[in-house]
Design a protein around this motif. Structure first.
Motif, mmCIF file in Angstrom:
data_model
loop_
_atom_site.group_PDB
_atom_site.id
_atom_site.type_symbol
_atom_site.label_atom_id
_atom_site.label_comp_id
_atom_site.label_asym_id
_atom_site.label_seq_id
_atom_site.Cartn_x
_atom_site.Cartn_y
_atom_site.Cartn_z
ATOM 1 N N UNK A 48 0.811 -1.229 0.000
ATOM 2 C CA UNK A 48 0.000 0.000 0.000
ATOM 3 C C UNK A 48 0.834 1.264 0.000
ATOM 4 N N UNK A 49 2.045 1.204 0.549
ATOM 5 C CA UNK A 49 2.882 2.413 0.553
ATOM 6 C C UNK A 49 3.809 2.451 -0.666
ATOM 7 N N UNK A 50 3.573 1.554 -1.604
ATOM 8 C CA UNK A 50 4.380 1.556 -2.832
ATOM 9 C C UNK A 50 5.713 0.860 -2.685
ATOM 10 N N UNK A 51 5.885 0.135 -1.569
ATOM 11 C CA UNK A 51 7.122 -0.635 -1.383
ATOM 12 C C UNK A 51 6.895 -2.059 -1.893
ATOM 13 N N UNK A 52 7.989 -2.813 -2.041
ATOM 14 C CA UNK A 52 7.866 -4.180 -2.551
ATOM 15 C C UNK A 52 8.060 -5.180 -1.412
ATOM 16 N N UNK A 53 7.051 -6.037 -1.199
ATOM 17 C CA UNK A 53 7.231 -7.069 -0.169
ATOM 18 C C UNK A 53 8.185 -8.152 -0.678
ATOM 19 N N UNK A 54 9.167 -8.501 0.135
ATOM 20 C CA UNK A 54 10.093 -9.588 -0.187
ATOM 21 C C UNK A 54 9.916 -10.639 0.904
ATOM 22 N N UNK A 55 9.527 -11.841 0.497
ATOM 23 C CA UNK A 55 9.189 -12.860 1.488
ATOM 24 C C UNK A 55 10.390 -13.738 1.806
ATOM 25 N N UNK A 56 10.488 -14.141 3.068
ATOM 26 C CA UNK A 56 11.450 -15.189 3.428
ATOM 27 C C UNK A 56 10.693 -16.294 4.163
ATOM 28 N N UNK A 57 11.259 -17.486 4.102
ATOM 29 C CA UNK A 57 10.602 -18.650 4.706
ATOM 30 C C UNK A 57 10.699 -18.572 6.242
ATOM 31 N N UNK A 58 10.040 -19.504 6.893
ATOM 32 C CA UNK A 58 9.861 -19.382 8.346
ATOM 33 C C UNK A 58 10.423 -20.589 9.100
ATOM 34 N N UNK A 59 10.483 -20.439 10.423
ATOM 35 C CA UNK A 59 10.956 -21.507 11.306
ATOM 36 C C UNK A 59 9.787 -22.434 11.646
ATOM 37 N N UNK A 60 10.092 -23.584 12.252
ATOM 38 C CA UNK A 60 8.985 -24.462 12.680
ATOM 39 C C UNK A 60 8.121 -23.817 13.765
#
Ligand SMILES: Cc1ncc(COP(=O)(O)O)c(C=O)c1O
Length: 370
Positions: A96-108
């Motif tokens: 919404x603020x015009x930034x790019x979401x960059x995803x990383x994986x998660x822990x158990x």
């Protein structure tokens, strides 16, 4: 369906609204519906509860994240690293603020895997947005170290984690600012949408106060472009009533989770509990287990009156709406694995011990038959 163990506890939570309604009636005479003194009072109590210098009430948890990012200087064209298994609102706030979401994986244990952050950093990375999902706390000491080394802003998403902590330090007090949701389904909830941001920075707090109110420095002067995202005075009245109960709410959830953990840890090898880190206080906004036979167990629970849920069955990166981010199937293997086996059981403060035991008995019965 008449649930024996229902998921939503809102009818019980607000079964005796006399004090709230009396306060609203009194408020009606003042007509200070926006930014009334009730909002300032709630902000003061919330900041004291979390242990920060400032709290600024806004229109929703999503806005809390969005405005916190903006107030900390994150904006158009920046990249923000967040967790792949989060609720859409986290990623939506970044977009919404015009930034790019960059995803990383998660822990158990359902939070951002700090060991994967470095690889996701690019010259455009401006911020890290860890999510304290389910009421767990992300590995903030490790995340803060990386952010310090790489000069990145940290904004925490504690929408599901009021009063979680790591080594006694409250989640939400590590980053530059933290967003909370007061949505009806959250541990501290009001009568509609609302959110709040906490920060120790006077500068960020001042920008948040501008951003939530059209950028108005006063009635007549506009200092910056802003939004209309104020915490309603009426919602603050509800919040002021409930905030006194948050420690009790948290403890009850922890107690119910302990009953489940005790039973499930020795029930069946098909069930796996998330790692319980001894230095972390989990507040169980969601009590989640893993089960290989999840889908059958889920159906069995529903059939026997236990309103289980799945948070969330489709990873965000596989959602149609996020296709522009360009991720492909298999990019986040731990998130994928969890989406297939996680299951949420009711654990809220309004359940009786008998109801928790009933839910446990239904799970036991399932494994007897399967
Ligand atoms: C992890 C997370 N982040 C953000 C939000 C957004 O909060 P809201 O619904 O108040 O906008 C929520 C809750 O809905 C959430 O669970």
């Amino acid at each position: 369906m008449k649930w024996k163990v229902r998921f939503s506890y809102l009818p019980q939570q607000f079964a005796r609204p006399g004090r709230i309604l009396a306060e609203i009636r009194r408020h009606l005479k003042t007509c200070q519906f926006t930014l009334g003194p009730e909002v300032a009072q709630f902000e003061k109590s919330f900041a004291a509860m979390i242990g920060t210098r400032h709290a600024v009430g806004v229109g929703s948890g999503t806005d809390a994240l969005k405005l916190a990012l903006k107030a900390a200087g994150v904006g158009y064209g920046d990249e923000v690293i967040t967790a792949a298994n989060t609720f859409i609102a986290t990623v939506g706030a970044i977009a919404e603020i015009g930034a790019r979401p960059v995803l990383v994986d998660v822990t158990p244990y359902f939070t951002m895997d700090a060991s994967l952050i470095e690889a996701a950093i690019t010259p455009k990375t401006k911020a890290i947005l860890p999510v304290h999902l389910t009421g767990e706390a992300a590995d903030m000491p490790a995340i803060m170290k990386i952010a310090g080394r790489r000069n990145l802003v940290v904004i925490e998403d504690a929408c599901q984690a009021i009063l979680a902590s790591i080594d006694g330090k409250t989640a939400g007090t590590f980053g530059a600012a933290t967003g909370y949701s007061l949505h009806p389904l959250k541990n501290l909830n009001v009568w509609g949408d609302a959110g709040i941001v906490v920060t120790n920075s006077g500068g960020i707090a001042a920008r948040l106060r501008l951003l939530r109110n059209h950028g108005l420095a006063n009635r007549d002067e506009v200092e910056i472009f802003g939004h209309n995202s104020r915490l309603d005075s009426i919602q603050a009245i509800v919040g002021n009533w409930l905030i006194k109960q948050v420690h009790m709410i948290t403890q009850k959830r922890i107690d119910h989770a302990a009953m489940y953990d005790e039973a499930f840890s020795k029930m069946s090898s098909d069930i796996r509990l998330p790692p319980r880190r001894p230095n972390v206080r989990r507040v169980y906004h969601l009590y989640m287990i893993e089960a290989r036979k999840r889908d059958a167990l889920y159906e069995f629970l529903l059939k026997n009156g236990v309103e289980a849920k799945i948070h969330y069955p489709i990873p965000l990166y596989l959602q149609k709406g996020l296709a522009p981010l360009g991720y492909k199937m298999g990019d986040f293997p731990e998130t994928d694995r969890q989406a297939k086996c996680i299951l949420t059981l009711p654990a809220d403060q309004h359940l009786t011990a008998k109801q928790v035991r009933y839910a446990i008995d239904v799970v036991r019965e399932f494994y007897k038959r399967n």
